[in-house]
Design a protein around this motif. Sequence first.
Motif, short mmCIF file in Angstrom:
data_model
loop_
_atom_site.label_atom_id
_atom_site.label_comp_id
_atom_site.label_asym_id
_atom_site.label_seq_id
_atom_site.Cartn_x
_atom_site.Cartn_y
_atom_site.Cartn_z
N ARG A 26 0.86 -1.24 -0.08
CA ARG A 26 -0.38 0.00 0.05
C ARG A 26 0.93 0.98 0.50
N ARG A 27 1.77 1.12 0.95
CA ARG A 27 2.97 2.43 1.15
C ARG A 27 3.24 2.83 -0.37
N ALA A 28 3.75 1.12 -1.22
CA ALA A 28 4.15 1.92 -2.45
C ALA A 28 3.76 2.07 -4.00
N ILE A 29 2.26 1.63 -3.87
CA ILE A 29 1.03 2.49 -4.37
C ILE A 29 1.12 3.49 -4.30
N GLY A 30 1.49 3.97 -2.91
CA GLY A 30 0.72 5.30 -2.61
C GLY A 30 -0.33 5.48 -1.84
N ARG A 36 -8.85 2.51 2.71
CA ARG A 36 -9.62 1.05 2.48
C ARG A 36 -10.79 0.98 3.81
N ALA A 37 -11.72 0.13 3.16
CA ALA A 37 -12.45 -0.57 3.83
C ALA A 37 -11.73 -1.08 5.02
N LEU A 38 -10.99 -2.44 4.55
CA LEU A 38 -9.78 -3.11 5.61
C LEU A 38 -8.35 -2.69 5.84
N GLY A 39 -8.58 -2.47 7.42
CA GLY A 39 -6.91 -2.36 6.87
C GLY A 39 -6.35 -3.37 7.11
N PRO A 40 -4.42 -3.93 6.57
CA PRO A 40 -3.62 -4.50 6.52
C PRO A 40 -4.51 -5.89 7.51
N PHE A 41 -4.21 -5.55 8.38
CA PHE A 41 -4.19 -7.12 8.70
C PHE A 41 -6.03 -7.64 8.38
N ARG A 42 -7.06 -6.74 8.72
CA ARG A 42 -8.37 -8.02 7.86
C ARG A 42 -7.85 -8.39 7.33
N GLN A 43 -7.22 -7.32 6.03
CA GLN A 43 -7.26 -7.81 4.60
C GLN A 43 -6.71 -8.92 4.28
N ALA A 44 -4.99 -9.43 5.54
CA ALA A 44 -4.53 -10.00 5.52
C ALA A 44 -5.82 -11.72 6.02
N ASP A 63 -18.30 -11.56 5.86
CA ASP A 63 -18.72 -11.58 7.40
C ASP A 63 -17.54 -10.18 7.89
N ALA A 64 -16.30 -9.79 6.59
CA ALA A 64 -15.21 -8.63 7.13
C ALA A 64 -16.46 -7.51 6.05
N GLY A 65 -17.31 -6.81 5.98
CA GLY A 65 -18.45 -6.33 6.59
C GLY A 65 -18.03 -5.11 5.15
N ILE A 66 -17.94 -6.14 4.06
CA ILE A 66 -17.14 -5.38 2.21
C ILE A 66 -17.97 -6.21 1.56
N SER A 67 -18.14 -5.60 0.12
CA SER A 67 -18.93 -5.49 -0.76
C SER A 67 -17.74 -6.78 -1.11
N GLN A 68 -19.03 -7.40 -2.26
CA GLN A 68 -18.57 -9.05 -2.20
C GLN A 68 -17.13 -7.81 -3.56
N ALA A 69 -17.61 -7.07 -4.34
CA ALA A 69 -16.70 -7.08 -5.26
C ALA A 69 -15.25 -5.89 -4.56
N THR A 70 -15.57 -5.58 -3.96
CA THR A 70 -14.24 -5.00 -3.00
C THR A 70 -13.81 -6.44 -2.37
N GLY A 71 -14.16 -7.62 -1.93
CA GLY A 71 -13.58 -9.32 -1.44
C GLY A 71 -12.44 -9.39 -2.30
N TYR A 72 -13.01 -9.46 -3.58
CA TYR A 72 -12.85 -10.39 -5.09
C TYR A 72 -11.04 -9.12 -5.32
N ARG A 73 -11.28 -7.90 -5.14
CA ARG A 73 -10.38 -6.51 -5.23
C ARG A 73 -9.10 -7.48 -4.64
N TYR A 74 -9.50 -7.00 -2.77
CA TYR A 74 -8.67 -7.14 -1.77
C TYR A 74 -7.90 -8.73 -1.68
N LEU A 75 -8.43 -10.08 -2.56
CA LEU A 75 -8.28 -11.29 -2.29
C LEU A 75 -7.29 -10.89 -3.85
N HIS A 76 -7.33 -11.03 -4.31
CA HIS A 76 -6.34 -10.64 -5.77
C HIS A 76 -5.40 -9.33 -5.43
#
Length: 140
Positions: A26-30, A36-44, A63-76
């Motif tokens: 996240r720091r590298a891409i600015g 973000r809807a989830l912090g790095p720990f919850r995304q992990a 379960d994480a409280g985010i949309s399906q689209a955001t879930g896929y984006r975070y997963l990938h």
Amino acid sequence: MVRYSAMLDVPRPVVEYLSRLLAAHRRAIGTPKGSRALGPFRQAVLILRWFREKRCVHCAAVDAGISQATGYRYLHEGIDVLAGQAPDLHEVLQQCRREGTSHVVLDGTLIECDRLAGARETGTDWWYSAKHKAFGGNIQ
């Protein structure tokens, strides 16, 4: 709907390691802090839960409280970050050569090739991979 929490059978240091990788990415891409809807720990946790449970992304996202689209984006994004840690094939082969390794198994890697003759008793072609929809072989 009823929300509940559960234990993820992954050691905490593994979650923390992936969390650090995601934070560095996240720091590298600015990415601005807190955007973000989830912090790095919850995304992990979301990513490792998907790997561990082999269930739908939608369930983990809800379960994480985010949309399906955001879930896929975070997963990938997480898969890409993890894949960035793996050595490439040339590095592995050079290391094997230095160590004198006599055989290397490229598990799951289909090396595409021209069609070769040969059929099983069932009539299917020996060299056709239905998974990859291509002719080839697993070179070992």
